[in-house]
Design a protein around this motif. Structure first.
Motif, mmCIF file in Angstrom:
data_model
loop_
_atom_site.group_PDB
_atom_site.id
_atom_site.type_symbol
_atom_site.label_atom_id
_atom_site.label_comp_id
_atom_site.label_asym_id
_atom_site.label_seq_id
_atom_site.Cartn_x
_atom_site.Cartn_y
_atom_site.Cartn_z
ATOM 1 N N PRO A 168 0.825 -1.223 0.000
ATOM 2 C CA PRO A 168 0.000 0.000 0.000
ATOM 3 C C PRO A 168 0.852 1.263 0.000
ATOM 4 C CG PRO A 168 -0.805 -1.564 1.617
ATOM 5 C CD PRO A 168 0.479 -2.121 1.138
ATOM 6 N N LEU A 169 1.943 1.214 0.747
ATOM 7 C CA LEU A 169 2.788 2.399 0.831
ATOM 8 C C LEU A 169 3.522 2.660 -0.475
ATOM 9 C CD1 LEU A 169 4.257 1.922 4.433
ATOM 10 C CD2 LEU A 169 2.574 3.589 3.686
ATOM 11 N N THR A 170 3.929 1.563 -1.114
ATOM 12 C CA THR A 170 4.611 1.722 -2.410
ATOM 13 C C THR A 170 3.678 2.410 -3.428
ATOM 14 O OG1 THR A 170 5.977 -0.207 -1.969
ATOM 15 C CG2 THR A 170 5.802 0.512 -4.264
ATOM 16 N N GLU A 171 2.470 1.900 -3.387
ATOM 17 C CA GLU A 171 1.503 2.525 -4.311
ATOM 18 C C GLU A 171 1.303 3.996 -3.981
ATOM 19 O OE1 GLU A 171 -2.002 0.245 -3.974
ATOM 20 O OE2 GLU A 171 -1.164 -1.487 -5.038
ATOM 21 N N LEU A 189 2.457 9.710 -5.148
ATOM 22 C CA LEU A 189 2.994 11.017 -4.783
ATOM 23 C C LEU A 189 4.122 11.428 -5.749
ATOM 24 C CD1 LEU A 189 3.106 10.641 -0.896
ATOM 25 C CD2 LEU A 189 1.562 12.087 -2.225
ATOM 26 N N SER A 190 4.914 10.433 -6.187
ATOM 27 C CA SER A 190 5.982 10.736 -7.156
ATOM 28 C C SER A 190 5.392 11.271 -8.467
ATOM 29 C CB SER A 190 6.828 9.488 -7.415
ATOM 30 O OG SER A 190 7.485 9.076 -6.224
ATOM 31 N N ASP A 191 4.305 10.608 -8.882
ATOM 32 C CA ASP A 191 3.648 11.093 -10.111
ATOM 33 C C ASP A 191 3.160 12.541 -9.952
ATOM 34 O OD1 ASP A 191 4.164 8.688 -11.317
ATOM 35 O OD2 ASP A 191 2.192 7.829 -10.804
ATOM 36 N N GLU A 192 2.602 12.838 -8.808
ATOM 37 C CA GLU A 192 2.118 14.202 -8.557
ATOM 38 C C GLU A 192 3.279 15.190 -8.557
ATOM 39 O OE1 GLU A 192 -0.034 14.189 -4.935
ATOM 40 O OE2 GLU A 192 -1.777 13.113 -5.774
ATOM 41 N N LEU A 193 4.426 14.739 -7.950
ATOM 42 C CA LEU A 193 5.592 15.606 -7.912
ATOM 43 C C LEU A 193 6.111 15.894 -9.320
ATOM 44 C CD1 LEU A 193 7.687 17.083 -6.212
ATOM 45 C CD2 LEU A 193 9.000 14.948 -6.111
ATOM 46 N N VAL A 194 6.134 14.835 -10.155
ATOM 47 C CA VAL A 194 6.567 15.043 -11.559
ATOM 48 C C VAL A 194 5.652 16.043 -12.261
ATOM 49 C CG1 VAL A 194 6.834 13.912 -13.781
ATOM 50 C CG2 VAL A 194 7.723 12.825 -11.725
ATOM 51 N N GLY A 195 4.371 15.910 -12.041
ATOM 52 C CA GLY A 195 3.416 16.842 -12.678
ATOM 53 C C GLY A 195 3.646 18.267 -12.229
ATOM 54 N N LEU A 196 3.901 18.394 -10.889
ATOM 55 C CA LEU A 196 4.174 19.753 -10.400
ATOM 56 C C LEU A 196 5.462 20.332 -10.984
ATOM 57 C CD1 LEU A 196 3.143 19.296 -6.658
ATOM 58 C CD2 LEU A 196 1.936 20.602 -8.408
ATOM 59 N N LYS A 197 6.513 19.518 -11.139
ATOM 60 C CA LYS A 197 7.752 19.976 -11.741
ATOM 61 C C LYS A 197 7.543 20.414 -13.193
ATOM 62 C CE LYS A 197 11.114 17.504 -8.867
ATOM 63 N NZ LYS A 197 12.175 16.489 -8.830
#
Length: 391
Positions: free
Chosen positions: A157-160, A165-173
């Protein structure tokens, strides 16, 4: 004694004629002197008039030349004025266009000035979001480290969650990078607009300076045209006055020339008569002196002096006989000797009558002829003392 008496009578007649001729000569000389003085005065007056007329003509030509120069300058000024007027109209049209373009550029510039502020706000908002995201990232990383142990148990669950969150961070970048790109584009556009503004400002200053110079030049030329227009009537008046004076002087010169020609003709006629009389008297005196000296004894004298006629027939005999001034000699050789002497001493010319050549007319001359009412001939009325010349 009778011959001596006749000779004295002839000498007395010749002396009286000589005195008469002398008086006439002196009267003619006095009259000629008077005419010469009058002619000299007229010549001097004419020379003065010609000098005045020449000066007036030179002044008139100078005025005409100056008028032509003024006309040329006026044409040049009018052409320059027309060209300046056309330039001013084009400049005014261009100035209106430039003014409209400047207003448009100022409006666009104003919008561009507002655009960096707007972009700056957006950048600030993005930076704030970025800072907030960084803060959230730090917080999440801390929470991630704290919950690493717990997440080990719940890896899936945490990996997912981490991947999410990584995907969201990429989008924000990606959003931050896009915003930075837009900021750079806007900064480039701002630089271009500033350069265009500088160029247009320089053009405006150049056009403004050119307009001011043209306006100043136009005012100077308008002033000059006004001055020329004011001087033209005065010059026309002067030209008309000078032309009237020239016409008057030309008329006076014509009248004086006519008078001079008339006087010159009279003087020439009288001079010719006097010269002929002087020449004839000079030749006769020379030949009679040659006779008295015995060098040419066969000379009898002037035909008109060898006979006499009543004074009332003078005009008739002078008109009928045109050879009264001819010199009578006894023969042809005497006449040839006389001609040679005249040529040798360069005294003048004379026409001779040789008695030996007309001797065959003697009988006819002495014979009587029938005339209307027995009126005598002029020839019969001439009294001759020397029978040798009665032919």
């Amino acid at each position: 004694r009778t011959k001596s008496f006749h000779i004295q009578k002839i000498i007395s007649i010749k002396k009286s004629k000589l005195e008469q001729y002398t008086q006439e000569h002196e009267a003619c000389a006095e009259e000629l002197k008077t005419h010469d003085e009058g002619t000299a005065a007229l010549k001097q007056s004419r020379a003065e008039k010609e000098t005045i007329i020449r000066k007036e003509i030179e002044e008139y030509e100078a005025v005409v030349k100056k008028r032509e120069q003024i006309k040329k300058r006026l044409v040049t000024v009018e052409s320059a004025y027309t060209e300046i007027q056309s330039t001013m109209e084009n400049t005014n049209k261009q100035r209106k266009k430039d003014k409209a373009q400047i207003e448009k550029n100022e409006k666009e510039l104003e919008d561009l000035h507002k655009l960096p502020e707007k972009n700056q706000r957006e950048i600030e908002d993005c930076n704030k979001k970025l800072e907030s995201l960084e803060v959230n990232k730090v917080t999440l990383n801390e929470e991630l480290e704290k919950q690493q142990a717990e997440l080990t148990k719940t890896t899936a669950p945490l990996t997912e969650k981490r991947l999410k969150l990584s995907d969201e961070l990429v989008g924000l970048k990606e959003k931050v990078n896009t915003a930075k790109g837009e900021v750079q584009v806007f900064e480039s556009q701002l630089k271009i607009l500033k350069q265009a503004e500088t160029t247009e400002s320089r053009k405006y200053e150049t056009l403004k300076s050119s307009y001011e110079q043209s306006q100043k030049s136009l005012e100077e030329k308008v002033t000059r045209v006004d001055e020329l227009k004011e001087s033209i009537p005065r010059m026309k008046t002067e030209i008309a006055s000078k032309s009237a004076e020239v016409d008057k002087m030309v008329k006076e010169e014509r009248n004086l020339s006519m008078q001079c020609n008339k006087l010159r003709t009279e003087i020439n006629e009288r001079s010719s008569v006097m010269q002929a009389q002087r020449s004839n008297n000079k030749v006769l005196d020379f030949l009679m002196r040659m006779k008295m000296e015995g060098k040419i004894p066969g000379i009898l004298g002037r035909l008109g002096d060898l006979g006499g006629i009543d004074a009332k027939y003078d005009i008739a005999i002078s008109t009928a006989c045109g050879r009264l001034d001819n010199i009578v000699t006894d023969n042809y050789e005497t006449a040839s000797a006389a001609i040679g002497a005249l040529k040798e001493y360069n005294v003048g010319r004379a026409t001779f009558i040789t008695l030996d050549k007309i001797e065959h007319h003697r009988r006819e001359a002495n014979s009587r002829i029938n005339t209307p009412e027995n009126v005598p001939r002029l020839y019969d009325l001439v009294k001759v003392e020397d029978d040798r010349v009665r032919t």
